[in-house]
Design an enzyme around this catalytic site. Structure first.
Site, PDB file in Angstrom:
ATOM      1  N   ARG A 325      -1.306  50.504  93.644  1.00  0.00           N
ATOM      2  CA  ARG A 325      -2.005  49.285  94.071  1.00  0.00           C
ATOM      3  C   ARG A 325      -1.223  48.577  95.182  1.00  0.00           C
ATOM      4  O   ARG A 325      -1.812  48.015  96.107  1.00  0.00           O
ATOM      5  CB  ARG A 325      -2.263  48.346  92.890  1.00  0.00           C
ATOM      6  CG  ARG A 325      -3.129  47.152  93.257  1.00  0.00           C
ATOM      7  CD  ARG A 325      -3.572  46.333  92.048  1.00  0.00           C
ATOM      8  NE  ARG A 325      -4.713  46.880  91.356  1.00  0.00           N
ATOM      9  CZ  ARG A 325      -5.991  46.672  91.697  1.00  0.00           C
ATOM     10  NH1 ARG A 325      -6.279  45.931  92.744  1.00  0.00           N
ATOM     11  NH2 ARG A 325      -6.968  47.205  91.011  1.00  0.00           N
ATOM     12  N   GLU A 727      -7.106  37.942  89.156  1.00  0.00           N
ATOM     13  CA  GLU A 727      -5.854  38.192  89.860  1.00  0.00           C
ATOM     14  C   GLU A 727      -5.814  37.776  91.335  1.00  0.00           C
ATOM     15  O   GLU A 727      -4.784  37.272  91.799  1.00  0.00           O
ATOM     16  CB  GLU A 727      -5.494  39.686  89.784  1.00  0.00           C
ATOM     17  CG  GLU A 727      -5.262  40.200  88.395  1.00  0.00           C
ATOM     18  CD  GLU A 727      -5.168  41.716  88.383  1.00  0.00           C
ATOM     19  OE1 GLU A 727      -6.209  42.384  88.526  1.00  0.00           O
ATOM     20  OE2 GLU A 727      -4.051  42.229  88.249  1.00  0.00           O
TER      21      GLU A 727
HETATM   22  N1  MTE Z   1      -5.915  33.532  82.860  1.00  0.00           N
HETATM   23  C1  MTE Z   1      -5.339  33.009  81.766  1.00  0.00           C
HETATM   24  N2  MTE Z   1      -5.626  31.738  81.425  1.00  0.00           N
HETATM   25  N3  MTE Z   1      -4.469  33.734  80.997  1.00  0.00           N
HETATM   26  C2  MTE Z   1      -4.134  35.040  81.323  1.00  0.00           C
HETATM   27  O1  MTE Z   1      -3.353  35.676  80.621  1.00  0.00           O
HETATM   28  N4  MTE Z   1      -4.458  36.905  82.906  1.00  0.00           N
HETATM   29  C3  MTE Z   1      -4.823  37.282  84.271  1.00  0.00           C
HETATM   30  C4  MTE Z   1      -6.176  36.711  84.657  1.00  0.00           C
HETATM   31  N5  MTE Z   1      -6.265  35.318  84.315  1.00  0.00           N
HETATM   32  C5  MTE Z   1      -4.730  35.614  82.492  1.00  0.00           C
HETATM   33  C6  MTE Z   1      -5.649  34.802  83.219  1.00  0.00           C
HETATM   34  C7  MTE Z   1      -4.850  38.724  84.492  1.00  0.00           C
HETATM   35  S1  MTE Z   1      -3.381  39.519  84.746  1.00  0.00           S
HETATM   36  C8  MTE Z   1      -6.007  39.442  84.519  1.00  0.00           C
HETATM   37  S2  MTE Z   1      -6.013  41.079  84.881  1.00  0.00           S
HETATM   38  C9  MTE Z   1      -7.310  38.800  84.255  1.00  0.00           C
HETATM   39  O2  MTE Z   1      -7.179  37.421  83.918  1.00  0.00           O
HETATM   40  C10 MTE Z   1      -7.997  39.521  83.113  1.00  0.00           C
HETATM   41  O3  MTE Z   1      -9.166  38.935  82.731  1.00  0.00           O
HETATM   42  P1  MTE Z   1     -10.583  39.203  83.426  1.00  0.00           P
HETATM   43  O4  MTE Z   1     -10.613  40.611  83.868  1.00  0.00           O
HETATM   44  O5  MTE Z   1     -11.542  38.910  82.341  1.00  0.00           O
HETATM   45  O6  MTE Z   1     -10.646  38.248  84.567  1.00  0.00           O
HETATM   46  N1  HPA Z   2      -4.669  46.992  87.054  1.00  0.00           N
HETATM   47  C1  HPA Z   2      -4.254  46.855  85.788  1.00  0.00           C
HETATM   48  N2  HPA Z   2      -4.041  47.867  84.990  1.00  0.00           N
HETATM   49  C2  HPA Z   2      -4.231  49.100  85.468  1.00  0.00           C
HETATM   50  C3  HPA Z   2      -4.659  49.307  86.763  1.00  0.00           C
HETATM   51  C4  HPA Z   2      -4.883  48.205  87.607  1.00  0.00           C
HETATM   52  O1  HPA Z   2      -5.256  48.336  88.772  1.00  0.00           O
HETATM   53  N3  HPA Z   2      -4.753  50.643  86.956  1.00  0.00           N
HETATM   54  C5  HPA Z   2      -4.383  51.194  85.797  1.00  0.00           C
HETATM   55  N4  HPA Z   2      -4.067  50.288  84.891  1.00  0.00           N
HETATM   56 MO1  MOS Z   3      -3.818  41.989  84.766  1.00  0.00          MO
HETATM   57  S1  MOS Z   3      -1.945  42.370  85.592  1.00  0.00           S
HETATM   58  O1  MOS Z   3      -4.419  43.523  85.383  1.00  0.00           O
HETATM   59  O2  MOS Z   3      -3.433  42.337  83.122  1.00  0.00           O
END
Ligand code: MTE
Ligand code: HPA
Ligand code: MOS
Length: 778
Positions: A325, A727
């Site tokens: 990534r 993210e």
């Molecule tokens: N928001 C909160 N409040 N707490 C969290 O732990 N994790 C982040 C983001 N937002 C997180 C957060 C991360 S690393 C990811 S990958 C996404 O939320 C995952 O949730 P989603 O795919 O439902 O957006």
């Molecule tokens: N994000 C988080 N987790 C993962 C990914 C990614 O892009 N690819 C494989 N595991």
């Molecule tokens: Mo988020 S770093 O893909 O859990």
């Protein structure tokens, strides 16, 4: 939309449960303190408490662990080591190089050696420190540089090449080259790692776990216990934050608790103390870069050569996909015709680094932004002009280095909107004017863009499942494979189901994520949670709605396509009937009122050897402007104002999305400024508590914080044309880092590129100021 499911004209387009700013489904419980996390679940009679015994050596072999004092300590019931694991001693997610308990070899300070089980949490923790181990020290790599110099990697180096970077560099009118270092970051979820393992009849195991990945916890526990997966059940109602830190690394805690519970036939809870959590688990990868960027007189980039060395830690964990990534985000929002990008995952004798919001994307993109910042200063131009000159654009400048064509590029209009709404140009002049009259305090300003690819970069993970139940009273229960970590996935999925069935959100409930309900789920990660599970839940709900429509249409002898669902009612043959009444009738007529749903993202492919393909479903875009003030005598600084504009497509829930942008912005700012991880000469992490590790607090947020969503609609057929938000906004505070660098540069009248590394702590800022002053002294 399928015409069978269109609402009648009088309600179509008027009634919606998606796109509304509903509060988080647990908001009230959060505020009241009655939302239950794993440690809040009432303990079963006989529950024991566990703690891990940790290595004190960075790299050493050992033959014996003397547990005499541990066993004799107050309240201790049992101690278990590697040889007590009935199945496989492994909790690694991809490459199986993560032992649950070290067996003869330790590879970092903090590596678990054993689990001690006692009557109380405190007794277990006290006992865990009393082991004697006969270590024989081995040489250790404590930095990525040292690992790279020895070519010690956790997986083979990666390389993405397009065009002829070497030739184009050699011919380039100008070069920006240098090195940069960016620190790692502790996830610092407020709820630490925790697992509560409860033995069931006949050696089955139930585990309540704070995890982003219940299905993987199920697999790891099953392997550790030597059981088939169907005997292990993992449940997670919610996490108090995950941020990637519970994507793979909840496994150790789940496995250790389960092994102890299985052995003792009693419930065992393993809750990490904050110091242990930070000492044991991996973090965001720190990166070291060597960059060489060729550009022309106008500031347009003609070639990029970049070497990135990551601190992987002692094992692979998710470093492979993280490095991938990173390479796929070096372009950020810019067309780079000729590239030679390399990534090396240095094997260090430190915690095994893992997922953290952005997953390598932020680290990849930061490198090109740094080079652009250099270019602008060297040419004496505004960095925004250089950025705009390099943005992805028309055909011919719209294909990423890895070969994916952009069909949704909105970076120009988005940045233009922010440039205007933030009064960027005017404030640039104001900052210059201020600095001209202020010898000690200096202001800085920067605008940075984001483009972020949405999908797991491991294809098969892009799938999700859901179950929707409609009960005879018309109430709805949803279950899906995604996990709630505060990001609002459950609220969004509930909205999707409510919308589909035409019922108010209050009629829909969610149940805990549970491996016994939806099988083989992916981690809730890569920002895809709501995208994937929203589609799966929509699929499930749509089947129920179609059955209800067919049933009620038959009763009134009208076409099913004419039946509408909205606002808790069903519209049929000009009549409005309560949804609950239709459901009750359908039940008596033996219509199936529950359904499963499934979704797999179409169109993705990736060739890991050439690092080319179509790894992303779509891109999310954004930009931010930050204005800072620094004290050039102390290195202290403050963010005065931040403006962020983010492309959430047709947002499923603008309130939640704005909260995500705000949270990610401040979290990313912490990474780039105050959060500094330090290891001592013996390899011990010395910053393992909030006393020494500075995350942002409310007082670090800017007084003037303007976050808005860019009006857009996803070109890709995502759930209701929304875009992911979890993210990508973590990259928005690049603007804070470059505003600080801009303020530092003012000390040298903007003629010298300050050698500023991240995190830009006050010490780092002072060092950069001194370096600029030194060069600037005639
Ligand atoms: N928001 C909160 N409040 N707490 C969290 O732990 N994790 C982040 C983001 N937002 C997180 C957060 C991360 S690393 C990811 S990958 C996404 O939320 C995952 O949730 P989603 O795919 O439902 O957006
Ligand atoms: N994000 C988080 N987790 C993962 C990914 C990614 O892009 N690819 C494989 N595991
Ligand atoms: Mo988020 S770093 O893909 O859990």
């Amino acid at each position: 939309m399928n015409s069978r499911t269109e609402l009648p004209a009088n309600l179509a387009g008027i009634w919606a449960e998606v796109g509304r700013a509903h509060p988080h489904e647990s908001a009230t419980l959060h505020v009241l303190g009655t939302a239950t996390y794993v440690d809040d679940v009432a303990e079963i009679h006989g529950t024991l408490h566990a703690a891990l015994g940790l290595s004190t050596q960075a790299h050493a072999t050992f033959t014996t662990i003397d547990l005499t004092d541990v066993k004799a300590s107050a309240g201790v019931v049992a101690v278990l080591v590697a040889t007590d694991i009935p199945g496989r001693n492994d909790c690694g997610p991809i490459i199986h190089d993560d032992p649950i308990f070290a067996d003869g070899l330790v590879q970092y300070v903090g590596q678990p050696l054993f689990v001690v089980v006692a009557d109380t949490h405190d007794n277990a923790r006290r006992a865990a420190r009393l082991a004697q181990v006969d270590y024989t020290a081995l040489p250790a790599h404590l930095t990525p540089e040292s690992a790279h110099a020895a070519q010690s990697y956790v997986l083979p180096p990666m390389r993405l090449q397009r065009g002829d970077a070497a030739a184009r560099l050699a011919q380039a009118p100008h070069r920006a080259s240098g090195t940069l270092s960016v620190g790692g970051q502790e996830q610092f979820y407020l709820e630490g790692q925790v697992a509560y393992a409860i033995p069931q009849e006949d050696r089955a195991m139930r585990v309540l776990c704070s995890t982003q990945h219940p299905s993987e916890m199920q697999q790891v526990v099953a392997h550790a216990l030597g059981l088939l997966a169907h005997r292990v059940n993992v449940e997670c109602r919610r996490m108090g934050g995950g941020f990637g830190g519970k994507e793979s690394q909840s496994a150790l805690w789940a496995a250790a608790a389960a092994v102890a519970a299985d052995k003792l036939k009693r419930p065992v809870k393993l809750r990490a103390d904050r110091d242990d959590d930070m000492l044991v688990t991996g973090k965001r990868h720190c990166f070291r870069y060597a960059y060489d960027v060729g550009y022309d007189d106008s500031g347009r980039i003609v070639a990029v050569k970049l070497e990135m060395v990551l601190r992987a830690g002692y094992s692979a964990d998710l470093s492979g996909p993280v490095a991938t990534r990173a390479i796929c985000h070096v372009d950020n929002a810019y067309y780079l015709s000729d590239v030679d990008l390399r990534a090396f995952c240095g094997k260090t004798n430190t915690q095994s680094n893992t997922a953290f919001r952005g997953f390598g994307g932020p680290q990849g993109a930061l490198a090109i932004e740094y080079a652009i910042d250099d270019i602008a200063r060297t040419l004496g131009m505004d960095a925004l002009d250089i950025r705009q000159r390099n943005f992805y654009a028309e055909a011919g400048r719209d294909v990423t280095p890895y070969g994916q064509q952009l069909d949704d590029n909105v970076i120009y209009p988005l940045v233009a909107e922010l440039e205007t709404s933030s009064a960027y140009r005017q404030r640039r002049d104001d900052v210059r004017a201020f600095n001209g009259t202020s010898p000690i305090l200096k202001k800085g300003l920067a605008l940075t863009p984001v483009k972020f690819g949405i999908a797991f970069n491991v294809n098969h993970l892009n799938q999700a499942g859901a179950l929707v139940h409609v009960y005879v009273d018309g109430s709805v229960l949803v279950n899906h494979g995604g996990t709630e970590m505060g990001q609002g996935i459950h609220t969004k999925v509930m909205q999707v189901v409510a919308h589909e069935l035409g019922v108010p959100l209050a009629q829909v409930q969610i149940s805990a994520t549970d491996t016994a309900k939806v099988a083989n789920t992916s981690a809730t990660a890569a920002s895809t949670g709501a995208d994937l599970n929203g589609k799966a839940a929509q699929h499930a709900a749509r089947q129920i709605r179609d059955r209800l429509a067919a049933f009620i249409a038959g009763q009134y002898d009208v076409p099913a396509a004419s039946v509408g669902f909205a606002d808790g009612s069903v519209l049929v043959a000009g009549q409005v009937i309560r949804f609950a009444d239709v459901v009750a009738k359908a039940y008596l007529a033996r219509v199936q009122l529950w359904s499963d749903g499934f979704y797999a993202t179409p169109g993705l492919h990736w060739d890991s050897a050439s690092m080319t393909g179509h790894p992303f479903s779509y891109f999310a875009y954004g930009a931010a402007v930050s204005e800072v003030i620094i004290d050039t005598l102390t290195g202290e600084w403050k963010l005065l104002r931040a403006d962020a504009l983010y492309d959430a497509g047709e947002s499923l829930n603008p309130a939640i999305d704005i909260g995500q942008v705000e949270g990610a912005f401040i979290q990313g700012m912490g990474w780039l400024t105050t959060e500094e991880l330090c290891w001592n000469k013996d390899g011990k992490l010395t910053t393992h508590a909030p006393s020494t590790y500075k995350i942002p607090t409310v007082s670090d947020c800017p007084d003037d914080f303007r976050v808005a969503l860019f009006k857009n609609r996803n070109v890709t057929d995502s759930i209701h044309r929304s875009k992911a938000v979890g993210e990508p906004p973590l990259l928005l505070p690049f603007s804070v880092f470059f505003a600080i660098r801009d303020a530092v540069a003012s000390v040298g009248d903007y003629r010298i590129n300050p050698p500023l590394n991240a995190p830009a702590t006050s010490e780092e800022i002072l060092k950069a100021i001194e370096a600029v002053q030194l060069v600037n002294t005639p």
